[in-house]
Design an enzyme around this catalytic site. Structure first.
Site, PDB file in Angstrom:
ATOM      1  N   GLY A 462       0.805  -1.216   0.000  1.00 24.19           N
ATOM      2  CA  GLY A 462       0.000   0.000   0.000  1.00 24.19           C
ATOM      3  C   GLY A 462       0.832   1.256   0.000  1.00 24.19           C
ATOM      4  O   GLY A 462       0.303   2.367   0.026  1.00 24.19           O
ATOM      5  N   ASN A 588       8.577  10.282  -4.505  1.00 23.88           N
ATOM      6  CA  ASN A 588       7.257  10.507  -5.095  1.00 23.88           C
ATOM      7  C   ASN A 588       6.466  11.342  -4.101  1.00 23.88           C
ATOM      8  O   ASN A 588       6.114  10.871  -3.012  1.00 23.88           O
ATOM      9  CB  ASN A 588       6.542   9.192  -5.382  1.00 23.88           C
ATOM     10  CG  ASN A 588       5.188   9.385  -6.053  1.00 23.88           C
ATOM     11  OD1 ASN A 588       4.371  10.185  -5.613  1.00 23.88           O
ATOM     12  ND2 ASN A 588       4.949   8.639  -7.115  1.00 23.88           N
ATOM     13  N   GLU A 662       7.491   4.658   8.350  1.00 20.28           N
ATOM     14  CA  GLU A 662       7.290   4.495   9.787  1.00 20.28           C
ATOM     15  C   GLU A 662       7.508   5.758  10.612  1.00 20.28           C
ATOM     16  O   GLU A 662       6.949   5.894  11.697  1.00 20.28           O
ATOM     17  CB  GLU A 662       8.203   3.366  10.288  1.00 20.28           C
ATOM     18  CG  GLU A 662       7.811   2.042   9.651  1.00 20.28           C
ATOM     19  CD  GLU A 662       8.690   0.870  10.058  1.00 20.28           C
ATOM     20  OE1 GLU A 662       8.346   0.191  11.033  1.00 20.28           O
ATOM     21  OE2 GLU A 662       9.701   0.640   9.384  1.00 20.28           O
TER      22      GLU A 662
END
Length: 699
Positions: A462, A588, A662
């Site tokens: 994801g 990105n 994270e």
């Protein structure tokens, strides 16, 4: 117009598989249905500790559609795995409630579920121990904690420095157990054919799943193909093989037909890992000017009797701030509980919560602004190793966030800003996460028609990994992004590490960059047209990643939060949140922002609503589904923004990137807690900050 490589890396490119997912064409693990596929439904143990003495399988086998009931009496025998939580249905023992003791297999999911519910099980129970305290007689110091870090580290003379400090903070923080609840529950489909095993598994690394199954079933790895092409979230809980893939493979072997096993969400907390509860004691000593002279972070936690796992919650304190005299300690006790494992940013998430709340308490004790206190304690080199930082722009994150958030308008006095029944406050916390890079391999192929095919056993859980890898390839090949096809998620592809530790893109991307750079050179050397079969280059990064790093490599960030506390209901609402991060080159912008915001949202859940309590009589996690284990929804996240500082760090990888999956969660809970303290003037040290706790603190 095609986007060329000069603009593609860093651009907010849309996900390559977006249309496939939106149209429902992407296939997840439980959506593969080979001909003759059966369905398995696991049976969890209903006692906290003991053994199974009788199983009423005969009656269940007579039920409609039931094909088999696997138990320790008839299940295929397994080898000794590295992870004993996978040694399922091999004996009659019950190490904790929820341990799988049987698998009902039927022609439909409904029949399998009915069979599992009808199975009569008799137990012989034993005394169990489920309660974690900082005085538990079974506490011990492990040799090392998750990540291979030593459990204890001491530098200088902490006791002497702390006792002589002008200002001291001594605070205890309690964190409850937390659970991974990815959108896609853990699921697997297994199929044996001509001595080969194929599994479709919801996993963060099909290579590690293949290796675990080879060990369990005594197979050569070449006899197994594990596929994890589309995965609906993991957060660490899918980082290694989990029970569904083992049970599915066992049932498929036993029945001679394909079998799929999807875990009911209520079973997940007991068998797929979780963040163990942690008890923290943080002591900080500083001069009157706020410069720290002593730091201690001591953590007590629990593990299971099946397998030792100790989260490295005190490790961040070793690297975060100036601390010439420090002590960081982990102690653990083995209880009759499910085995904890990875959960988003293990170690940093609970550890930085305690440390950053203690820093806020030190700011109050010294009378310093919380941002200024942190800036005064910036180290020149990493305190633990003495290595220079490859880049450290925490100060810039704090300063930029200060301006963007409007921190200067904040009244530093606690408990004075009100809007009717609402008390308003703001808080800040720092965040850090280490840079991990593992060896990887990848292949790059240039074919007819200007098509470039990248093959690497990466996993996209994801995060947008497919898209970013295509961008890296396009950059290195100097071709349009539209010409790049990326194949990922199969153990038959070039070997690559799992998606974990925010290391995926850096590791896979390095191999892709190397392969594409070499391919570009080969293409440039061609004297004529591309041969009909095209040109393929395979590369690996074992040599590059095997060298001992000369720099301490970490990502950093600062999280700012404004909350409202309702004095009538005790509810805490996050009005707005800002995260500013320094995480190398952002590859990105679109997917990066999603990752930062996703992590911050998860941190809001940790601070305000996510919590799991152990029923000490029955051994159950009381909050075991999404009806009782609450996670944030859109109404809980009113305004959340993520920004970043573009770092030029040449000591990382060819892309100059750090992991971002994270770090977003790391500082968030502390920022919320610090904001609640500023709003109310009362420090709460036990997460989550639920209304009952808030109302009690307000008197």
């Amino acid at each position: 117009m095609s986007r060329t490589a000069t603009t593609v890396l860093g651009a907010p490119a849309e996900r390559l598989e977006a249309r496939e997912k939106a149209a429902g064409h992407a296939r997840y693990a439980a959506e593969h249905t080979p001909s003759g596929c059966a369905y398995g439904w696991p049976v969890p143990a209903a006692v906290a500790r003991g053994r199974v003495t009788a199983l009423g399988t005969a009656d269940v086998l007579d039920m409609p559609g039931v094909i088999a009931v696997l138990t320790h009496e008839n299940a295929p025998r397994l080898g000794e795995p590295d992870d004993p939580t996978l040694r399922l249905l091999q004996d009659d023992r019950v190490p904790h409630r929820g341990w799988h003791i049987a698998l009902a297999v039927a022609d439909t999911l409904e029949n399998a579920r009915a069979a599992a519910a009808a199975l009569r099980v008799d137990y012989e129970t034993e005394e169990h121990d489920l309660r974690l305290t900082d005085r538990h007689p079974g506490l011990y110091t492990p040799e090392e904690v998750n990540g291979g870090f030593p459990a204890v580290r001491e530098r200088g003379d902490f006791d002497g420095a702390y006792d002589s400090a002008d200002v001291r903070v001594d605070a205890a923080y309690d964190l409850t157990a937390l659970h991974n609840h990815p959108m896609e529950p853990h699921a697997a489909t297994a199929h044996w054919h001509d001595g080969r095993l194929t599994v479709w598994d919801s996993s963060q690394g099909s290579g590690s799943v293949r290796d675990a199954l080879a060990q369990l079933f005594g197979l050569d790895r070449k006899q197994i193909t594990a596929v994890s092409e589309h995965v609906g979230g993991g957060f660490g809980s899918k980082g290694t093989a989990r029970p569904p893939v083992v049970l599915a493979a066992m049932a498929a072997r036993h029945t001679g037909r394909p079998v799929k096993v999807s875990l009911p969400r209520r079973q997940m907390p007991a068998v797929v890992g979780h963040r163990a509860p942690t008890l923290h004691r943080v002591r900080l000593g500083a001069g009157a000017d706020g410069r720290m002279t002593a730091l201690a972070h001591e953590v007590v936690t629990q593990t299971s009797r099946v397998r030792e796992f100790v989260e490295q919650a005190a490790v961040p304190a070793r690297v975060m701030y100036v601390s010439p005299n420090s002590r960081t300690v982990h102690r653990v006790t083995a209880l009759d509980v499910p085995t904890p494992s990875w959960m988003r940013a293990p170690g940093e998430t609970p550890g930085m919560y305690a440390l950053e709340c203690a820093m806020d308490e030190l700011a109050v004790a010294t009378g310093l602004d919380p941002i200024e206190l942190r800036l005064r304690n910036e180290p020149d080199t990493e305190p633990d190793s003495g290595l220079p930082f490859s880049s450290r722009h925490l100060g810039e994150c704090l300063r930029r966030g200060q301006d963007l958030f409007g921190w200067q308008r904040r009244d530093p006095r606690p408990g004075v800003t009100r809007e009717g029944d609402l008390m308003i406050g703001s808080g800040v916390a720092a965040a850090t996460y280490p840079v991990y890079i593992a060896p990887s391999s990848a292949s790059a192929h240039a074919g007819p028609g200007g098509v470039h095919r990248i093959r690497v056993n990466a996993t996209d859980i994801g995060t947008g990994a497919r898209t970013v890898l295509a961008q890296i390839a396009a950059q290195a090949l100097n071709v349009p992004l539209e010409s790049v096809i990326v194949e990922i998620g199969s153990s038959d592809l070039p070997k690559a590490p799992l998606a974990g530790g925010s290391s995926g893109t850096a590791s896979w991307g390095w191999a892709v960059h190397k392969a594409c750079s070499q391919l570009a050179g080969r293409l440039a050397d061609l004297s004529g047209e591309l041969p009909p079969e095209g040109v393929t280059v395979t590369a690996d990064t074992r040599e590059e990643t095997g060298a001992e790093p000369a720099h301490a490599r970490h990502a950093f960030g600062a999280v700012f939060c404004e909350v409202q506390v309702d004095t009538v209901t005790g509810e805490v609402g996050v009005r707005r949140m800002l995260g500013v991060y320094a995480a190398g080159r952002i590859l990105n912008a679109r997917t990066a922002r999603s990752q930062f915001i996703g992590g911050m949202t998860m941190g809001i859940g940790m601070a305000l609503m996510e919590g799991s309590t152990m029923d000490e009589r029955f051994g159950d996690f009381a909050e075991c589904d999404l009806a009782s284990y609450h996670v944030p929804v859109c109404a809980d996240v009113r305004s959340i923004e993520a920004q970043w500082i573009e770092e030029d760090d040449p000591h990382l990888n060819p892309m100059g990137s750090k992991g971002i999956g994270e770090i977003g969660i790391v500082g968030t809970a502390a920022a919320v807690a610090n904001a609640v303290r500023h709003a109310t003037g009362v420090r709460l040290r036990n997460l989550p900050l639920t209304p009952d706790k808030v109302l009690e603190s307000l008197g």
